[in-house]
Motif scaffolding. Structure first.
Motif, PDB file in Angstrom:
ATOM      1  N   ASP A  62      -1.622   0.560   9.558  1.00  0.00           N
ATOM      2  CA  ASP A  62      -0.499  -0.237   9.055  1.00  0.00           C
ATOM      3  C   ASP A  62       0.490   0.590   8.257  1.00  0.00           C
ATOM      4  N   THR A  63      -0.041   1.575   7.562  1.00  0.00           N
ATOM      5  CA  THR A  63       0.754   2.321   6.592  1.00  0.00           C
ATOM      6  C   THR A  63       0.432   3.798   6.713  1.00  0.00           C
ATOM      7  N   ARG A  64       1.415   4.622   6.489  1.00  0.00           N
ATOM      8  CA  ARG A  64       1.161   6.061   6.479  1.00  0.00           C
ATOM      9  C   ARG A  64       1.961   6.694   5.342  1.00  0.00           C
ATOM     10  N   GLY A  65       1.545   7.899   4.963  1.00  0.00           N
ATOM     11  CA  GLY A  65       2.278   8.644   3.955  1.00  0.00           C
ATOM     12  C   GLY A  65       3.437   9.408   4.565  1.00  0.00           C
ATOM     13  N   GLN A  66       4.028  10.260   3.761  1.00  0.00           N
ATOM     14  CA  GLN A  66       5.216  10.987   4.202  1.00  0.00           C
ATOM     15  C   GLN A  66       4.885  12.217   5.028  1.00  0.00           C
ATOM     16  N   GLY A  67       3.633  12.613   5.000  1.00  0.00           N
ATOM     17  CA  GLY A  67       3.199  13.764   5.780  1.00  0.00           C
ATOM     18  C   GLY A  67       3.251  15.054   4.989  1.00  0.00           C
ATOM     19  N   THR A  68       2.389  15.980   5.364  1.00  0.00           N
ATOM     20  CA  THR A  68       2.374  17.297   4.751  1.00  0.00           C
ATOM     21  C   THR A  68       2.188  18.352   5.846  1.00  0.00           C
ATOM     22  N   GLN A  69       2.961  19.414   5.771  1.00  0.00           N
ATOM     23  CA  GLN A  69       2.948  20.427   6.821  1.00  0.00           C
ATOM     24  C   GLN A  69       1.774  21.381   6.632  1.00  0.00           C
ATOM     25  N   VAL A  70       1.052  21.606   7.710  1.00  0.00           N
ATOM     26  CA  VAL A  70      -0.001  22.616   7.745  1.00  0.00           C
ATOM     27  C   VAL A  70       0.376  23.623   8.826  1.00  0.00           C
TER      28      VAL A  70
ATOM     29  N   CYS B  27      -5.047  12.605  -0.347  1.00  0.00           N
ATOM     30  CA  CYS B  27      -4.268  11.389  -0.100  1.00  0.00           C
ATOM     31  C   CYS B  27      -4.551  10.429  -1.244  1.00  0.00           C
ATOM     32  N   ALA B  28      -3.573  10.261  -2.114  1.00  0.00           N
ATOM     33  CA  ALA B  28      -3.698   9.328  -3.222  1.00  0.00           C
ATOM     34  C   ALA B  28      -3.246   7.951  -2.744  1.00  0.00           C
ATOM     35  N   ALA B  29      -4.147   6.972  -2.848  1.00  0.00           N
ATOM     36  CA  ALA B  29      -3.884   5.642  -2.307  1.00  0.00           C
ATOM     37  C   ALA B  29      -3.786   4.620  -3.426  1.00  0.00           C
ATOM     38  N   SER B  30      -2.912   3.642  -3.224  1.00  0.00           N
ATOM     39  CA  SER B  30      -2.772   2.575  -4.205  1.00  0.00           C
ATOM     40  C   SER B  30      -2.249   1.326  -3.518  1.00  0.00           C
ATOM     41  N   GLY B  31      -2.489   0.171  -4.173  1.00  0.00           N
ATOM     42  CA  GLY B  31      -1.920  -1.075  -3.688  1.00  0.00           C
ATOM     43  C   GLY B  31      -2.778  -1.903  -2.764  1.00  0.00           C
ATOM     44  N   PHE B  32      -4.022  -1.502  -2.546  1.00  0.00           N
ATOM     45  CA  PHE B  32      -4.879  -2.300  -1.672  1.00  0.00           C
ATOM     46  C   PHE B  32      -5.273  -3.604  -2.358  1.00  0.00           C
ATOM     47  N   THR B  33      -5.294  -4.692  -1.580  1.00  0.00           N
ATOM     48  CA  THR B  33      -5.690  -5.991  -2.107  1.00  0.00           C
ATOM     49  C   THR B  33      -7.049  -6.431  -1.588  1.00  0.00           C
ATOM     50  N   SER B  34      -7.648  -5.610  -0.769  1.00  0.00           N
ATOM     51  CA  SER B  34      -8.963  -5.895  -0.205  1.00  0.00           C
ATOM     52  C   SER B  34      -9.766  -4.600  -0.187  1.00  0.00           C
TER      53      SER B  34
ATOM     54  N   VAL C 121       0.849  -1.187   0.000  1.00  0.00           N
ATOM     55  CA  VAL C 121       0.000   0.000   0.000  1.00  0.00           C
ATOM     56  C   VAL C 121       0.889   1.242   0.000  1.00  0.00           C
ATOM     57  N   GLN C 122       0.510   2.189  -0.835  1.00  0.00           N
ATOM     58  CA  GLN C 122       1.248   3.447  -0.896  1.00  0.00           C
ATOM     59  C   GLN C 122       0.277   4.608  -0.746  1.00  0.00           C
ATOM     60  N   LEU C 123       0.663   5.566   0.080  1.00  0.00           N
ATOM     61  CA  LEU C 123      -0.164   6.739   0.322  1.00  0.00           C
ATOM     62  C   LEU C 123       0.683   7.975   0.084  1.00  0.00           C
TER      63      LEU C 123
END
Length: 125
Positions: free
Chosen positions: A113-121, A21-28, A1-3
């Motif tokens: 399980d998975t998180r992205g790289q983060g974005t500053q607000v 948040c663009a998500a990809s790689g889910f198998t379920s 999974v990639q976010l």
């Protein structure tokens, strides 16, 4: 999974921002995507979550009524619309995903399980 998050920035108090948040790689189809944030020197704090299968959402008290989470399944993207921003909303915002249900009690940050790289607000007063 990639976010992959985008949309952070600097805004004045009372302003708005929309995170993506663009998500990809889910198998379920059974998963939840959420947002949590972390300010310098503070613990991670849950913000909101949404279930992929039924669209159920949850908002933590600190953002209830100001933030809106939504999903565009065709684009595999989850959004966090943030209105009436306050200086205390300043933090790095992370998109995260996990296999549990986003219920009326929210989604524990530690259960993702998975998180992205983060974005500053950053919200200036």
């Amino acid at each position: 999974v990639q976010l992959v998050e985008s949309g952070g920035g600097l805004v004045q108090a009372g302003g708005s921002l929309r995170l993506s948040c663009a998500a990809s790689g889910f198998t379920s189809d059974d998963y939840a995507i959420g947002w949590f944030r972390q300010a310098p020197g503070k613990d991670r704090e849950g913000v909101s979550c949404i279930n992929n299968r039924d669209g159920n959402t949850y908002y933590f008290d600190s953002v209830e009524g100001r933030f809106t989470i939504s999903s565009d399944n065709a684009k595999n993207t989850v959004y966090l619309q943030m209105n009436s921003l306050k200086p205390e909303d300043t933090a790095v915002y992370y998109c995260a995903a996990g296999p549990y249900y986003c219920s009326g009690y929210g989604y524990p940050v530690t259960h993702y399980d998975t998180r992205g790289q983060g974005t500053q607000v950053t919200v200036s007063s």
